[in-house]
Motif scaffolding. Structure first.
Motif, PDB file in Angstrom:
ATOM      1  N   VAL A  32      -5.613  31.356 -32.833  1.00 44.45           N
ATOM      2  CA  VAL A  32      -7.020  31.545 -33.196  1.00 44.45           C
ATOM      3  C   VAL A  32      -7.188  31.277 -34.688  1.00 44.45           C
ATOM      4  O   VAL A  32      -6.852  32.126 -35.515  1.00 44.45           O
ATOM      5  N   SER A  33      -7.692  30.112 -35.017  1.00 49.81           N
ATOM      6  CA  SER A  33      -7.939  29.791 -36.424  1.00 49.81           C
ATOM      7  C   SER A  33      -9.219  30.447 -36.906  1.00 49.81           C
ATOM      8  O   SER A  33      -9.390  30.711 -38.103  1.00 49.81           O
ATOM      9  N   GLY A  34     -10.132  30.707 -35.973  1.00 49.32           N
ATOM     10  CA  GLY A  34     -11.436  31.237 -36.332  1.00 49.32           C
ATOM     11  C   GLY A  34     -12.507  30.173 -36.287  1.00 49.32           C
ATOM     12  O   GLY A  34     -13.694  30.455 -36.480  1.00 49.32           O
ATOM     13  N   GLY A  35     -12.105  28.914 -35.992  1.00 52.16           N
ATOM     14  CA  GLY A  35     -13.063  27.831 -35.828  1.00 52.16           C
ATOM     15  C   GLY A  35     -13.668  27.866 -34.430  1.00 52.16           C
ATOM     16  O   GLY A  35     -13.220  28.619 -33.557  1.00 52.16           O
ATOM     17  N   HIS A  62      -3.464  34.914 -35.166  1.00 54.93           N
ATOM     18  CA  HIS A  62      -4.056  34.181 -36.287  1.00 54.93           C
ATOM     19  C   HIS A  62      -3.041  34.081 -37.414  1.00 54.93           C
ATOM     20  O   HIS A  62      -2.538  35.094 -37.897  1.00 54.93           O
ATOM     21  N   ILE A  63      -2.732  32.854 -37.820  1.00 55.39           N
ATOM     22  CA  ILE A  63      -1.825  32.619 -38.948  1.00 55.39           C
ATOM     23  C   ILE A  63      -2.672  32.515 -40.204  1.00 55.39           C
ATOM     24  O   ILE A  63      -3.417  31.548 -40.391  1.00 55.39           O
ATOM     25  N   GLU A  85      -7.072  42.354 -29.155  1.00 53.83           N
ATOM     26  CA  GLU A  85      -6.755  42.546 -30.572  1.00 53.83           C
ATOM     27  C   GLU A  85      -6.017  41.305 -31.077  1.00 53.83           C
ATOM     28  O   GLU A  85      -4.967  40.947 -30.553  1.00 53.83           O
ATOM     29  N   ILE A  86      -6.584  40.642 -32.071  1.00 49.05           N
ATOM     30  CA  ILE A  86      -5.935  39.457 -32.634  1.00 49.05           C
ATOM     31  C   ILE A  86      -4.869  39.889 -33.632  1.00 49.05           C
ATOM     32  O   ILE A  86      -5.162  40.625 -34.579  1.00 49.05           O
ATOM     33  N   GLN A  87      -3.656  39.445 -33.409  1.00 45.43           N
ATOM     34  CA  GLN A  87      -2.571  39.740 -34.344  1.00 45.43           C
ATOM     35  C   GLN A  87      -2.683  38.787 -35.540  1.00 45.43           C
ATOM     36  O   GLN A  87      -2.697  37.569 -35.366  1.00 45.43           O
ATOM     37  N   LEU A 133      -3.401  25.823 -27.883  1.00 41.47           N
ATOM     38  CA  LEU A 133      -4.114  25.328 -29.052  1.00 41.47           C
ATOM     39  C   LEU A 133      -5.493  24.811 -28.637  1.00 41.47           C
ATOM     40  O   LEU A 133      -5.682  24.351 -27.509  1.00 41.47           O
ATOM     41  N   GLY A 134      -6.445  24.859 -29.566  1.00 40.55           N
ATOM     42  CA  GLY A 134      -7.826  24.525 -29.242  1.00 40.55           C
ATOM     43  C   GLY A 134      -8.230  23.093 -29.462  1.00 40.55           C
ATOM     44  O   GLY A 134      -9.373  22.831 -29.874  1.00 40.55           O
ATOM     45  N   HIS A 135      -7.348  22.138 -29.194  1.00 41.27           N
ATOM     46  CA  HIS A 135      -7.708  20.730 -29.359  1.00 41.27           C
ATOM     47  C   HIS A 135      -8.570  20.261 -28.190  1.00 41.27           C
ATOM     48  O   HIS A 135      -8.244  20.515 -27.029  1.00 41.27           O
ATOM     49  N   THR A 136      -9.651  19.557 -28.504  1.00 45.96           N
ATOM     50  CA  THR A 136     -10.568  19.054 -27.489  1.00 45.96           C
ATOM     51  C   THR A 136     -10.235  17.610 -27.125  1.00 45.96           C
ATOM     52  O   THR A 136      -9.333  16.997 -27.700  1.00 45.96           O
ATOM     53  N   ARG A 137     -10.997  17.077 -26.169  1.00 43.32           N
ATOM     54  CA  ARG A 137     -10.819  15.671 -25.781  1.00 43.32           C
ATOM     55  C   ARG A 137     -11.037  14.743 -26.970  1.00 43.32           C
ATOM     56  O   ARG A 137     -10.318  13.755 -27.143  1.00 43.32           O
TER      57      ARG A 137
END
Length: 209
Positions: A32-35, A62-63, A85-87, A133-137
């Protein structure tokens, strides 16, 4: 908003099925980057966890790079709306980038590798089956074109792949989702994404701060 929600869920479900992304009893780290993309990914996987016929665990992570602004509200939203809960993993990525930034090169790729390295190590330590990971098309198509133009090679990010060392499995459940669909759905979450205040410009120079 139901229309967009159904669209995202359907495409995510298809990607998970086609690439066997999530299996029974899997522990899945969700980066979770927050984007917008990562927040939609977390929301949809949370929804699917409750509706899917298989049991699996979600571990939002979240890094922290040191450049985020507003992650507290994202963490609160995840806790209150999703019950997750986001770590948050603190790193020295900002200091590393400040030291090695090259005026002639972008540091974005290095930042990505550093964040991915932290995720890989944590996944091994936690016994996670995969990292989502949240990569889209659109991201996948863009990567394909960039590789063709700049390296002369045919290749793109796979929706599911195992890392070169064989220790980690990366999945991209949004692989079938166009960026426009994610944007439209995200608007209904009524959540402001995290602002990235990286002081190192895309050309590699440090901005005036």
């Amino acid at each position: 908003w139901r229309y967009y929600e159904r669209g995202v869920r359907k495409k995510v479900g298809m990607a998970i099925r086609d690439y066997d992304m999530i299996r029974p009893q899997d522990r899945v780290i969700v980066a979770v980057s927050g984007g917008k993309d990562s927040l939609v990914l977390l929301k949809v996987l949370s929804d699917l966890k409750h509706a899917a016929p298989i049991d699996f665990e979600i571990v939002p992570m979240h890094i922290r790079t040191g450049f985020e602004d507003g992650f507290d509200r994202v963490a609160a939203w995840s806790r209150e709306a999703l019950g997750l809960e986001i770590q948050e993993i603190r790193t020295d990525i900002d200091m590393i980038l400040a030291k090695v930034s090259d005026p002639d090169k972008s540091v974005c790729a290095l930042c990505s590798r550093l964040r991915r390295g932290h995720l890989y190590s944590l996944a091994v330590d936690m016994g996670a089956a995969s990292i989502a990971l949240g990569h889209t098309r659109d991201d996948i198509v863009e990567t394909f074109l960039l590789r063709c133009l700049y390296t002369g090679q045919l290749g793109a990010m796979r929706p599911e792949r195992v890392s070169n060392d064989g220790r980690n499995r990366v999945i991209r459940p949004l692989a079938y989702c166009p960026a426009e669909l994610i944007e439209r759905y995200f608007a209904f979450l009524e959540l402001a994404p995290v602002v990235n205040n990286c002081p190192i410009r895309i050309d590699g120079n440090r901005a005036m701060v």
